[in-house]
Motif scaffolding. Structure first.
Motif, PDB file in Angstrom:
ATOM      1  N   ALA A  59       0.814  -1.294   0.019  1.00 22.76           N
ATOM      2  CA  ALA A  59      -0.085  -0.143   0.040  1.00 22.76           C
ATOM      3  C   ALA A  59       0.953   1.280  -0.098  1.00 22.76           C
ATOM      4  N   ASP A  60       2.163   1.034   0.215  1.00 21.60           N
ATOM      5  CA  ASP A  60       3.052   2.094   0.161  1.00 21.60           C
ATOM      6  C   ASP A  60       3.465   2.898  -0.938  1.00 21.60           C
ATOM      7  N   THR A  61       3.975   4.368  -1.066  1.00 20.82           N
ATOM      8  CA  THR A  61       4.549   4.941  -2.101  1.00 20.82           C
ATOM      9  C   THR A  61       5.904   5.201  -1.989  1.00 20.82           C
ATOM     10  N   PHE A  62       6.336   5.200  -2.927  1.00 22.49           N
ATOM     11  CA  PHE A  62       7.843   5.297  -3.386  1.00 22.49           C
ATOM     12  C   PHE A  62       8.532   6.867  -2.559  1.00 22.49           C
ATOM     13  N   GLY A  63       9.204   7.111  -1.843  1.00 20.82           N
ATOM     14  CA  GLY A  63       9.816   8.123  -1.209  1.00 20.82           C
ATOM     15  C   GLY A  63      11.414   8.226  -1.531  1.00 20.82           C
ATOM     16  N   PRO A  64      11.850   9.517  -1.684  1.00 19.59           N
ATOM     17  CA  PRO A  64      13.059   9.637  -2.061  1.00 19.59           C
ATOM     18  C   PRO A  64      14.048   8.805  -1.176  1.00 19.59           C
ATOM     19  N   GLU A  65      13.821   8.490  -0.041  1.00 18.10           N
ATOM     20  CA  GLU A  65      14.689   7.620   1.028  1.00 18.10           C
ATOM     21  C   GLU A  65      14.794   6.354   0.614  1.00 18.10           C
ATOM     22  N   ASN A  66      14.049   5.968  -0.616  1.00 18.95           N
ATOM     23  CA  ASN A  66      13.871   4.412  -1.173  1.00 18.95           C
ATOM     24  C   ASN A  66      14.771   4.375  -2.367  1.00 18.95           C
ATOM     25  N   MET A  67      15.584   5.642  -2.612  1.00 15.75           N
ATOM     26  CA  MET A  67      16.460   5.608  -3.817  1.00 15.75           C
ATOM     27  C   MET A  67      17.636   4.746  -3.799  1.00 15.75           C
ATOM     28  N   ASN A  68      18.136   4.432  -2.701  1.00 11.48           N
ATOM     29  CA  ASN A  68      19.393   3.542  -2.536  1.00 11.48           C
ATOM     30  C   ASN A  68      19.147   2.157  -2.707  1.00 11.48           C
ATOM     31  N   ARG A  69      18.000   1.794  -2.558  1.00 14.71           N
ATOM     32  CA  ARG A  69      17.849   0.092  -2.730  1.00 14.71           C
ATOM     33  C   ARG A  69      16.665  -0.407  -3.532  1.00 14.71           C
ATOM     34  N   GLN A  70      15.684   0.632  -3.737  1.00  9.70           N
ATOM     35  CA  GLN A  70      14.421   0.110  -4.285  1.00  9.70           C
ATOM     36  C   GLN A  70      14.401   0.302  -5.748  1.00  9.70           C
ATOM     37  N   PHE A  71      14.199  -0.691  -6.671  1.00  9.80           N
ATOM     38  CA  PHE A  71      14.750  -0.524  -7.959  1.00  9.80           C
ATOM     39  C   PHE A  71      13.486   0.130  -8.834  1.00  9.80           C
ATOM     40  N   GLY A  72      12.333   0.137  -8.227  1.00 12.00           N
ATOM     41  CA  GLY A  72      11.141   0.867  -8.596  1.00 12.00           C
ATOM     42  C   GLY A  72      11.177   2.358  -8.344  1.00 12.00           C
ATOM     43  N   CYS A  73      12.199   2.776  -7.618  1.00 12.46           N
ATOM     44  CA  CYS A  73      12.070   4.011  -7.271  1.00 12.46           C
ATOM     45  C   CYS A  73      13.284   5.015  -8.005  1.00 12.46           C
ATOM     46  N   THR A  74      12.475   5.907  -8.851  1.00 12.01           N
ATOM     47  CA  THR A  74      13.177   6.710  -9.624  1.00 12.01           C
ATOM     48  C   THR A  74      12.703   8.208  -9.401  1.00 12.01           C
ATOM     49  N   MET A  75      13.346   9.296  -9.941  1.00 12.63           N
ATOM     50  CA  MET A  75      12.828  10.486  -9.687  1.00 12.63           C
ATOM     51  C   MET A  75      11.138  10.721 -10.198  1.00 12.63           C
ATOM     52  N   GLU A  76      11.105   9.700 -11.342  1.00 13.62           N
ATOM     53  CA  GLU A  76       9.744   9.932 -11.983  1.00 13.62           C
ATOM     54  C   GLU A  76       8.692   9.262 -10.925  1.00 13.62           C
ATOM     55  N   THR A  77       9.019   8.160 -10.337  1.00 10.86           N
ATOM     56  CA  THR A  77       7.949   7.369  -9.540  1.00 10.86           C
ATOM     57  C   THR A  77       7.918   7.829  -8.123  1.00 10.86           C
ATOM     58  N   VAL A  78       8.774   8.840  -7.489  1.00 15.58           N
ATOM     59  CA  VAL A  78       8.811   9.159  -6.177  1.00 15.58           C
ATOM     60  C   VAL A  78       7.039   9.813  -6.112  1.00 15.58           C
ATOM     61  N   GLY A  79       6.518   9.266  -5.030  1.00 12.02           N
ATOM     62  CA  GLY A  79       5.107   9.717  -4.739  1.00 12.02           C
ATOM     63  C   GLY A  79       3.937   8.699  -5.383  1.00 12.02           C
ATOM     64  N   LEU A  80       4.419   7.928  -6.284  1.00 13.31           N
ATOM     65  CA  LEU A  80       3.537   6.817  -6.881  1.00 13.31           C
ATOM     66  C   LEU A  80       3.646   5.648  -5.975  1.00 13.31           C
ATOM     67  N   LYS A  81       2.341   4.987  -6.111  1.00 15.65           N
ATOM     68  CA  LYS A  81       2.129   3.902  -5.307  1.00 15.65           C
ATOM     69  C   LYS A  81       3.010   2.562  -5.964  1.00 15.65           C
ATOM     70  N   LYS A  82       3.708   1.710  -4.761  1.00 18.81           N
ATOM     71  CA  LYS A  82       4.661   0.984  -5.378  1.00 18.81           C
ATOM     72  C   LYS A  82       4.135  -0.153  -6.173  1.00 18.81           C
ATOM     73  N   SER A  83       3.244  -0.593  -5.930  1.00 12.72           N
ATOM     74  CA  SER A  83       2.436  -1.870  -6.361  1.00 12.72           C
ATOM     75  C   SER A  83       1.941  -1.374  -7.796  1.00 12.72           C
ATOM     76  N   ALA A  84       1.449  -0.218  -8.001  1.00  8.90           N
ATOM     77  CA  ALA A  84       0.961   0.273  -9.486  1.00  8.90           C
ATOM     78  C   ALA A  84       2.426   0.345 -10.504  1.00  8.90           C
ATOM     79  N   VAL A  85       3.359   0.962  -9.788  1.00 11.73           N
ATOM     80  CA  VAL A  85       4.620   0.923 -10.618  1.00 11.73           C
ATOM     81  C   VAL A  85       5.172  -0.291 -10.744  1.00 11.73           C
ATOM     82  N   LEU A  86       5.120  -1.448  -9.998  1.00 18.54           N
ATOM     83  CA  LEU A  86       5.466  -2.666 -10.372  1.00 18.54           C
ATOM     84  C   LEU A  86       4.750  -3.446 -11.228  1.00 18.54           C
ATOM     85  N   GLU A  87       3.221  -2.995 -11.413  1.00 22.50           N
ATOM     86  CA  GLU A  87       2.292  -3.677 -12.281  1.00 22.50           C
ATOM     87  C   GLU A  87       2.700  -3.350 -13.509  1.00 22.50           C
ATOM     88  N   GLN A  88       2.948  -2.068 -13.664  1.00 21.67           N
ATOM     89  CA  GLN A  88       3.070  -1.527 -15.045  1.00 21.67           C
ATOM     90  C   GLN A  88       4.471  -2.038 -15.491  1.00 21.67           C
TER      91      GLN A  88
END
Length: 264
Positions: A59-88
């Motif tokens: 249910a979480d969203t990507f934040g800038p603190e996730n950038m160091n290790r979460q490969f779905g996290c980019t400048m474009e996905t910060v603030g987006l829901k993690k599951s939605a980014v993964l599904e895409q």
């Protein structure tokens, strides 16, 4: 978009697995609860290996603190829901993949979430203990193996829970009468019984108050690679070469050590 046949998308696996085994993966379903540090790349790796069905949860969203290790996290996905980014992302790899998504796993949806699942890859956040215990309990009832491979410092730990072997609560010696923090301490100690990181660090940098742990992207990928290989072998009925709990395995690159540990 041009439709590309499945036998082309995953053809480079042939030689390590057979054509009939590759075909069988299209009907396999894995559960990957958690879309963060390991969950995102676990899911991608399994879909790239031809698994045709996946259940995700976050249910979480990507934040800038996730950038160091979460490969779905980019400048474009910060603030987006993690599951939605993964599904895409997964649909961009294999448009025919079947994805079932929930925000959380709980008593109300856990049985449905695990229906038809062949293997569970536990990628829940370290500090999530009650849903994790529920996940293992119901997976055991449904005869589903669960893999947990965790990044720890410059290394990784691996535990395989089979339905006919020691349970999660038995292995970690956890019970309902204990506080959440006491359960988490036991969970952490059981994950890293050899503490290989102690050759270069005094602690695994667990911050219980803020629910944070220090981590490296390279170690997260190592956990993904390790666990995805085990998941593939379980899906295909291969011998893994690794024993289920009460055995666990730890590998640390900085200390140059690999250990098989039998919990007594």
């Amino acid at each position: 978009m041009e439709t590309i046949k499945r036998e082309v998308l995953f053809s480079r696996m042939i030689g390590l697995i057979s054509e009939s085994e590759l075909l069988s993966l299209e009907n396999k379903r894995v559960a990957v609860p958690g879309c963060g540090g390991t969950g995102f790349t676990y899911a991608e790796c399994l879909i790239r290996m031809g698994v045709g069905n996946i259940n995700i949860a976050d249910a979480d969203t990507f934040g800038p603190e996730n950038m160091n290790r979460q490969f779905g996290c980019t400048m474009e996905t910060v603030g987006l829901k993690k599951s939605a980014v993964l599904e895409q992302r997964l649909k961009s790899i294999n448009p025919n993949v079947n994805i079932a998504t929930v925000d959380f796993i709980d008593e109300d949806n856990i049985h449905q979430y695990l229906d038809g699942v062949d293997v569970v890859c536990d990628t829940l956040d370290f500090f999530v203990i009650e849903p994790r215990r529920l996940l293992y309990k119901v997976a055991r009832e449904k005869n589903i193996p669960v893999i947990i491979c965790c990044p720890v410092a410059f290394g990784v730990t691996s535990h395989i829970f089979l339905p006919n072997a020691m349970s999660f609560d038995e292995y970690f010696d956890i019970n309902d009468q204990e506080s959440e923090q006491d359960q988490l301490i036991k969970f952490g100690n059981g994950l890293t019984p050899s503490s290989l990181f102690k050759s270069y660090a005094t602690s695994p940098s667990l911050d219980f108050q803020n629910k944070k742990v220090a981590s490296l992207s390279s170690s997260c990928l190592m956990a993904t690679s390790y666990g995805s290989n085990i998941a593939l072998m379980l899906l295909l009925g291969y011998e893994t070469g690794f024993k289920p709990v009460p055995y666990c395995y730890q590998f640390d690159i900085r200390s140059g050590q690999f250990e098989e540990v039998l919990k007594k």
